[in-house]
Write a protein that holds these residues in place. Structure first.
Motif, PDB file in Angstrom:
ATOM      1  N   LYS A 228      21.636  14.707 -13.281  1.00  0.00           N
ATOM      2  CA  LYS A 228      22.115  13.885 -12.167  1.00  0.00           C
ATOM      3  C   LYS A 228      22.844  12.637 -12.664  1.00  0.00           C
ATOM      4  CE  LYS A 228      18.041  14.006 -10.020  1.00  0.00           C
ATOM      5  NZ  LYS A 228      16.992  13.812  -8.975  1.00  0.00           N
ATOM      6  N   SER A 239      23.048  18.056  -8.042  1.00  0.00           N
ATOM      7  CA  SER A 239      21.875  18.009  -7.176  1.00  0.00           C
ATOM      8  C   SER A 239      21.047  19.276  -7.309  1.00  0.00           C
ATOM      9  CB  SER A 239      22.286  17.822  -5.716  1.00  0.00           C
ATOM     10  OG  SER A 239      21.138  17.690  -4.903  1.00  0.00           O
ATOM     11  N   ASP A 442      20.863  12.934  -3.670  1.00  0.00           N
ATOM     12  CA  ASP A 442      20.632  11.993  -4.756  1.00  0.00           C
ATOM     13  C   ASP A 442      19.176  11.908  -5.234  1.00  0.00           C
ATOM     14  OD1 ASP A 442      23.142  10.956  -5.448  1.00  0.00           O
ATOM     15  OD2 ASP A 442      23.184   9.689  -3.664  1.00  0.00           O
TER      16      ASP A 442
END
Length: 444
Positions: A228, A239, A442
């Motif tokens: 990430k 992701s 996220d």
């Protein structure tokens, strides 16, 4: 640990980080000149920090917050020691930590301790689990309102298609994957084969098997953090969200495991294609624990969008030899490497809890000595099978009351996890689909 810092004088800062129940890294930035204090005495933060919801908020009415004065735990370095953080511009050392009480007792709400307890149960029987994971993830351009495949750094084109095992898809992001493998080597994460998968911009990387289940979970947790962070440096997102695209398959975390006896022999191997009785007992334990542990394998609202028939994610509780439509698969090949593949988890899981749930259920089965139902043949989606919970709320309820789960996890962890997921369930009811996606892209 001090030697690592001496050998890396370019390091300007350090991070200390532990995994919370959602697998989110929680910790602090510490100046290098105070590193000795952290190494020798640990660091402190509230026990409640390992029990935050996915937004990073306290859990309402948690006994870890106001009822106990939000008291501190002591976080000590794990045996992993320092490693670089190649996705940051600043030269930084990462020190993984885990939580203890003031008197040195492990904090039961720490997911890494939950896995350590399961490994200790195996050790008490003279057994060692061997673990490997396969992690699927998406590369995503999330700069607009609609998720898209990132433009290839080499061609500038966006290939809006699933490309299973396509070398072309890998080559489009060669600079990213080259840097990722270099970073894995620097962090001592045993990244093996990379392939393109069936989703838009979806890839999978296998991590090599480990005779240390805690290290295998560390590898998976650190790998997710690395992928990430590194993707953002390349101008796009990576992701492990279970299902970012409605019309394409989601991402899984497939776990392979075998078990060695005190002489190093694989207890699942009896020289036959079928495998040993102990393999069958482990299969049965995994099947019995699957429904109650679904909350571990599908921990978020979006997780249940992945688990639909025909979408490369199992929905029925069954097993088979060499069959990827089942929840448990016994792969073919050299009988000396006989193992079980657990295929239920999404990519959005906490690796510590997932590996603990799978290994704990297998050990329950070995202890109970019961035989599983017959392996299925053909397409599992076409069969009338016992099913896992199909929605988040049902999974929370089953987890809370499951006797198999109670044999694996401490009561405090079960309580904390249930409270976390019930709070997320309430809050997520008010979130739009776009808000959910923005959150999960996220975090998980």
């Amino acid at each position: 640990m001090k030697n690592w810092l001496r050998k890396n004088p370019q390091v300007q800062a350090i991070r200390v980080a532990a995994a919370d129940l959602n697998g989110q890294p929680r910790g602090k930035r510490v100046p290098v000149r105070f590193a000795d204090k952290v190494i020798e005495g640990g660091t402190r933060f509230p026990m409640s920090v390992l029990n935050l919801d996915i937004w990073g908020e306290d859990i309402d009415d948690s006994p870890l917050v106001l009822a106990t004065g939000d008291r501190d735990g002591v976080l000590q370095p794990t045996e992993r020691g320092f490693m670089p953080m190649p996705w940051l511009e600043t030269q930084t050392g990462l020190l993984p930590i885990w939580m203890f009480h003031e008197d040195g007792r492990p904090f039961a709400g720490d997911p890494r301790h939950a896995l350590a307890n399961v490994v200790a149960r195996f050790a008490d029987r003279g057994l060692t689990p061997v673990v490997a994971v396969e992690l699927e993830f998406f590369l995503i351009d999330d700069s607009g309102k609609t998720l898209r495949v990132p433009a290839s750094p080499s061609t500038g084109k966006r290939r809006m298609m699933g490309e299973i095992l396509s070398l072309r898809a890998l080559d489009q992001f060669d600079s990213f994957f080259t840097e990722l493998y270099d970073a894995c080597e620097a962090m001592d994460i045993p990244a093996d084969t990379a392939i393109s998968e069936s989703g838009l911009g979806q890839f999978e990387i296998n991590l090599m098997h480990q005779e240390d289940a805690l290290r295998a979970a560390d590898d998976a947790w650190l790998f997710k953090m690395l992928v990430k962070g590194l993707a953002r440096r390349h101008g796009f997102a990576a992701s492990f969200m279970a299902k970012p695209y409605e019309d394409y398959a989601g991402s899984g975390l497939h776990m392979h495991f075998s078990v060695l006896d005190k002489n190093g022999a694989n207890i699942f191997d009896d020289g036959t294609e079928a495998g040993s009785g102990l393999l069958l007992h482990a299969v049965n334990g995994c099947l019995k624990g699957m429904s109650g542990s679904t909350l571990i394998f599908a921990p978020h609202a979006n997780s249940y969008e992945r688990m639909v028939p025909g979408a490369h994610a199992p929905t029925g509780i069954c097993w088979a030899y060499e069959n990827r439509t089942t929840a448990l698969r016994v792969p073919s090949g050299d009988h000396r490497a006989r193992r079980i593949e657990h295929r239920l988890s999404g990519g959005d899981v906490n690796p510590y809890l997932t590996i603990a749930a799978v290994l704990g259920a297998a050990l329950n089965g070995i202890e109970d000595g019961e035989m599983p139902p017959e392996p299925i043949t053909g397409n599992a989606y076409n069969l009338d099978l016992p099913s896992i919970p199909t929605d988040w709320e049902s999974a929370i309820d089953r987890f809370e009351g499951c006797p198999e789960v109670a044999r694996i996890f401490a009561p405090d962890l079960i309580r904390n996890y249930v409270m976390t997921k019930r709070q997320e369930l309430r809050y997520m009811a008010d979130a739009s689909k776009q808000e959910q996606t923005e959150l999960y892209i996220d975090t998980v």
